[in-house]
Design a protein around this motif. Structure first.
Motif, PDB file in Angstrom:
ATOM      1  N   ALA A   7      -2.764  -2.019  -4.476  1.00 61.85           N
ATOM      2  CA  ALA A   7      -3.056  -1.203  -5.658  1.00 61.85           C
ATOM      3  C   ALA A   7      -3.672   0.111  -5.225  1.00 61.85           C
ATOM      4  O   ALA A   7      -4.263   0.217  -4.143  1.00 61.85           O
ATOM      5  CB  ALA A   7      -3.999  -1.947  -6.610  1.00 61.85           C
ATOM      6  N   THR A   8      -3.514   1.128  -6.071  1.00 62.14           N
ATOM      7  CA  THR A   8      -4.193   2.398  -5.804  1.00 62.14           C
ATOM      8  C   THR A   8      -5.680   2.233  -6.091  1.00 62.14           C
ATOM      9  O   THR A   8      -6.100   1.321  -6.817  1.00 62.14           O
ATOM     10  CB  THR A   8      -3.622   3.504  -6.699  1.00 62.14           C
ATOM     11  N   GLY A   9      -6.472   3.142  -5.534  1.00 62.49           N
ATOM     12  CA  GLY A   9      -7.911   3.091  -5.785  1.00 62.49           C
ATOM     13  C   GLY A   9      -8.227   3.251  -7.258  1.00 62.49           C
ATOM     14  O   GLY A   9      -9.149   2.607  -7.787  1.00 62.49           O
ATOM     15  N   THR A  61      -7.767  -0.174  -9.017  1.00 62.01           N
ATOM     16  CA  THR A  61      -8.861  -1.145  -8.832  1.00 62.01           C
ATOM     17  C   THR A  61     -10.109  -0.697  -9.594  1.00 62.01           C
ATOM     18  O   THR A  61     -10.810  -1.528 -10.173  1.00 62.01           O
ATOM     19  CB  THR A  61      -9.181  -1.313  -7.332  1.00 62.01           C
ATOM     20  N   VAL A  98       2.755   1.549  -3.675  1.00 59.13           N
ATOM     21  CA  VAL A  98       1.962   1.949  -4.848  1.00 59.13           C
ATOM     22  C   VAL A  98       1.555   3.416  -4.774  1.00 59.13           C
ATOM     23  O   VAL A  98       1.515   4.114  -5.800  1.00 59.13           O
ATOM     24  CB  VAL A  98       0.720   1.049  -5.026  1.00 59.13           C
ATOM     25  N   HIS A  99       1.267   3.908  -3.589  1.00 56.88           N
ATOM     26  CA  HIS A  99       0.874   5.313  -3.479  1.00 56.88           C
ATOM     27  C   HIS A  99       2.069   6.246  -3.654  1.00 56.88           C
ATOM     28  O   HIS A  99       1.934   7.340  -4.216  1.00 56.88           O
ATOM     29  CB  HIS A  99       0.167   5.557  -2.146  1.00 56.88           C
ATOM     30  N   ASP A 141       0.836  -1.207   0.000  1.00 53.95           N
ATOM     31  CA  ASP A 141       0.000   0.000   0.000  1.00 53.95           C
ATOM     32  C   ASP A 141       0.870   1.256   0.000  1.00 53.95           C
ATOM     33  O   ASP A 141       0.598   2.212  -0.732  1.00 53.95           O
ATOM     34  CB  ASP A 141      -0.923  -0.017   1.224  1.00 53.95           C
ATOM     35  N   THR A 142       1.925   1.250   0.791  1.00 53.23           N
ATOM     36  CA  THR A 142       2.842   2.393   0.821  1.00 53.23           C
ATOM     37  C   THR A 142       3.535   2.567  -0.519  1.00 53.23           C
ATOM     38  O   THR A 142       3.612   3.671  -1.063  1.00 53.23           O
ATOM     39  CB  THR A 142       3.900   2.197   1.922  1.00 53.23           C
ATOM     40  N   GLN A 162       2.751   6.381  -7.360  1.00 51.92           N
ATOM     41  CA  GLN A 162       1.792   7.279  -7.998  1.00 51.92           C
ATOM     42  C   GLN A 162       2.242   8.732  -7.873  1.00 51.92           C
ATOM     43  O   GLN A 162       2.150   9.517  -8.822  1.00 51.92           O
ATOM     44  CB  GLN A 162       0.418   7.090  -7.364  1.00 51.92           C
ATOM     45  N   ARG A 163       2.777   9.095  -6.706  1.00 57.31           N
ATOM     46  CA  ARG A 163       3.246  10.469  -6.500  1.00 57.31           C
ATOM     47  C   ARG A 163       4.497  10.766  -7.320  1.00 57.31           C
ATOM     48  O   ARG A 163       4.688  11.883  -7.803  1.00 57.31           O
ATOM     49  CB  ARG A 163       3.541  10.703  -5.022  1.00 57.31           C
ATOM     50  N   PRO A 172      -1.854   7.415 -11.919  1.00 55.97           N
ATOM     51  CA  PRO A 172      -2.720   6.855 -10.859  1.00 55.97           C
ATOM     52  C   PRO A 172      -2.786   5.341 -10.841  1.00 55.97           C
ATOM     53  O   PRO A 172      -3.213   4.744  -9.866  1.00 55.97           O
ATOM     54  CB  PRO A 172      -4.094   7.456 -11.189  1.00 55.97           C
TER      55      PRO A 172
END
Length: 643
Positions: free
Chosen positions: A299-301, A304, A270-271, A267-268, A274-275, A280
């Motif tokens: 995965a990022t929102g 999904t 993938v976000h 979770d850490t 994205q940054r 995204p």
């Protein structure tokens, strides 16, 4: 009519003048007189110039007709001016500035040409002009905005390629007040006002999505009055974006240090991915070597939603036949230019186009994608590869911690079983032993006199076996209770502890005439009762084995501080420990050599368990005479005060 004296003076001045002078006939334009300087300019005697027209010695195409027209103009209006090129005696062209003045000489109207060599001046002017053009070209092409403001804050100049980013043309701002153009940006207004007040200002400013680093420098005249403010603004948007990406990467590193599960780490990652790339669609898979499959763990929102699933775990797996699985095994970061062109994608129905796949060593795969055909710049690739390396290390650490936690759980179950054994030993085993011992004693007291020698020997064996069993149970209890009956660590004086131990052994020491020498012992952080137990076991063993060997016991106790621990040494003059037994001497129920001394063989095992509880070590040193035991305990590292 001019006097003879005036004429002579005129002639003297005419000849002595360092600048070339020629006198022309106002009607014909021919030279009627030339001074020495004129002759030197033309490379011939002054007399040879007389009678010539200007066009005859001008290589620049300045014709006689042009010259005569100017001479006539000067004769009529009084003066005229011209620049022309002539060839000097050195064969080089010279640029001259000619001033034509009407004059009456000897009652005849003439036109006097005063000639000034401006070759060097014009060369310097051309050079200055060229430099100005070069400077202007440089300023116009610099990746900055260069502008000036008058004392009222009105733009007087603006140039530089940086204007393109603002949608402006060079000079477009000139005549516009900065307070009107950028009044909606308080930081710009504040910086300009400060500069107009006479302060030099360096500041970072935002204009919509752009970030500029701007320098304002006031310029003053000789009287100290502000004449203008010169400013240079550099677009640092890309630099700031890079800083934000590096900061995001640093945050990921810190957060991953505290991730305890694969999903938390994913979770850490993938976000942060994205940054870093402003994409995204980021997801992460974990590798299972059992079935050679990559399973989704994060995965990022947006990812999904794009895949039409509710959770990251619902994303497609990447099986052994998929192209993504091949990329994982290849171990190299790979950009898939067009996902739709793959032969064996794991998700053929997903409208993915560009996809960057980053293998995480043997842990998994990180993918960052786009629904359009795009690219990843060098900076993005570099930062993402660092992120992938950090993610791989985090997953590896999580895997190790998971295994360690499993071992810890197993150890806790083992300890719990040991505690249960201790309970059984202290309760369930004690009562039958007491019963056996009591009834054997009753048999001995009631029927001992009636037993023959053989039966009496059997009875003695039974009594001794019951006693030895009781001692072994008690020893096992001591071993199992090292943890449960322990106290908190505190600053402990080993000398005081060993003094109490010697008091407890005083009768036995005097009985065998043992000699025990104790040197200075540094303080330690320890459980004082357990430290005493270690000393007592080691001293008792040293005494008993020496006595058994017929040796008067001589024991020495010493210690040395080494960094953050204290190394204790207990050496004796007993029979020693065979080389083959030094590794096994701390095993439970292990007794070295062939000895007749009584004991359970558990004392050294208890010592080892106590030392290990203190994060120390205990071992036997090779020794030619006697035995030398060493063990470590944590040294006192802080000075304790009353508060």
């Amino acid at each position: 009519m001019a006097s003879t004296e005036d004429t002579a003076l005129f002639r003297d001045v005419f000849e002595a003048n360092p600048d070339p002078i020629m006198i022309h006939d106002a009607d014909t334009g021919t030279v009627v007189r030339a001074n020495e300087a004129a002759g030197a300019l033309l490379g011939c005697p002054p007399a040879d110039v007389v009678g010539m027209h200007v066009g005859e010695f001008s290589p620049s195409g300045f014709s006689t007709a042009d010259a005569n027209a100017l001479i006539a103009e000067a004769a009529t209006s009084g003066s005229a001016q011209v620049e022309w090129t002539t060839e000097g005696p050195d064969g080089k062209s010279r640029r001259v500035e000619v001033s034509l003045e009407r004059a009456v000489i000897d009652d005849v109207t003439r036109v006097v040409a005063f000639i000034h060599d401006v070759t060097e001046i014009r060369r310097q002017e051309r050079k200055h002009t060229e430099r100005s053009k070069q400077l202007q070209t440089l300023v116009e092409n610099l990746p900055v905005v260069v502008f000036t403001l008058d004392p009222d804050g009105v733009f007087t100049y603006s140039a530089g390629r940086g204007l393109d980013e603002l949608g402006l043309e060079p000079g477009e701002l000139e005549g516009v007040s900065v307070f009107e153009a950028y009044g909606q940006y308080p930081d710009i207004v504040a910086a300009v006002e400060q500069a107009l007040d006479g302060d030099e200002v360096r500041v970072t400013q935002k204009v919509d999505d752009l970030v500029f680093e701007t320098w304002y420098r006031p310029v003053f005249d000789d009287d100290g009055e502000l004449t203008q403010v010169v400013s240079v603004a550099r677009d640092i948007t890309a630099l700031k974006r890079h800083e934000e990406r590096v900061e995001a990467l640093s945050e990921a590193t810190n957060e991953l240090l505290y991730s305890r599960t694969e999903t938390a780490a994913a979770d850490t990652v993938v976000h942060i991915a994205q940054r870093i790339v402003d994409q995204p669609l980021a997801a992460m898979w974990s590798y299972d070597d059992g079935d050679d499959t990559l399973s989704p763990i994060g995965a990022t929102g947006a990812a999904t939603d794009f895949a039409g699933v509710e959770r990251p775990a619902d994303l497609p797996e990447m099986g052994p036949e998929s192209d993504e699985n091949d990329i994982f095994h290849a171990g190299e970061p790979t950009v898939i230019e067009d996902y739709q062109a793959l032969s064996n994608p794991s998700a053929p129905d997903m409208p993915m186009r560009t996809l960057l796949c980053l293998p995480l060593d043997d842990q998994g795969l990180l993918c960052i994608g786009s629904d359009t055909v795009s690219s990843f710049d060098t900076d993005e690739r570099f930062l993402l590869e660092i992120l992938a390396g950090t993610a791989a290390a985090a997953l590896d650490r999580v895997e190790r911690e998971t295994r360690l936690k499993s071992k810890q759980t197993e150890l806790e179950r083992s300890n719990e079983a040991l505690q249960q054994f201790a309970y059984i030993a202290s309760h369930d085993l004690q009562e039958p032993l007491r019963m056996v011992s009591s009834y054997v004693d009753l048999l001995d007291s009631e029927y001992g006199d009636d037993l023959d020698d053989e039966a009496a020997e059997y009875m003695a064996f039974a009594i001794d076996g019951a006693r030895r069993m009781q001692e072994m149970v008690n020893a096992l209890l001591r071993y199992s209770r090292v943890e449960t009956t322990s106290s908190e660590f505190e600053e402990t004086d080993p000398e005081a502890v060993i003094d109490r131990t010697l008091d407890a052994l005083q009768m036995r020491i005097e009985e065998v005439d043992a000699s025990i020498t104790v040197e200075s012992l540094p303080p330690v952080e320890a459980d004082p009762n357990q430290v005493g137990q270690v000393f007592q076991n080691l001293l008792e063993n040293a005494i008993e084995y020496a006595v058994e060997a017929g040796i008067e016991p001589r024991i020495e106790v010493s210690a040395d501080r080494e960094d953050d621990e204290v190394v204790f040494t207990v050496s004796d003059n007993g029979p020693g420990i065979p080389d083959g037994d030094r590794e096994d001497v701390f095993d439970i129920f292990h007794r070295t050599g062939a000895h007749d001394t009584e004991g359970t063989g558990i004392g050294l095992a208890v010592c080892q368990r106590i030392v290990l509880r203190h994060d120390g070590r205990i071992w036997v040193e090779p020794s030619e005479d006697g035995a030398t035991f060493k063990f470590t305990l944590p040294a006192v590292t802080e000075v304790r005060g009353d508060d």
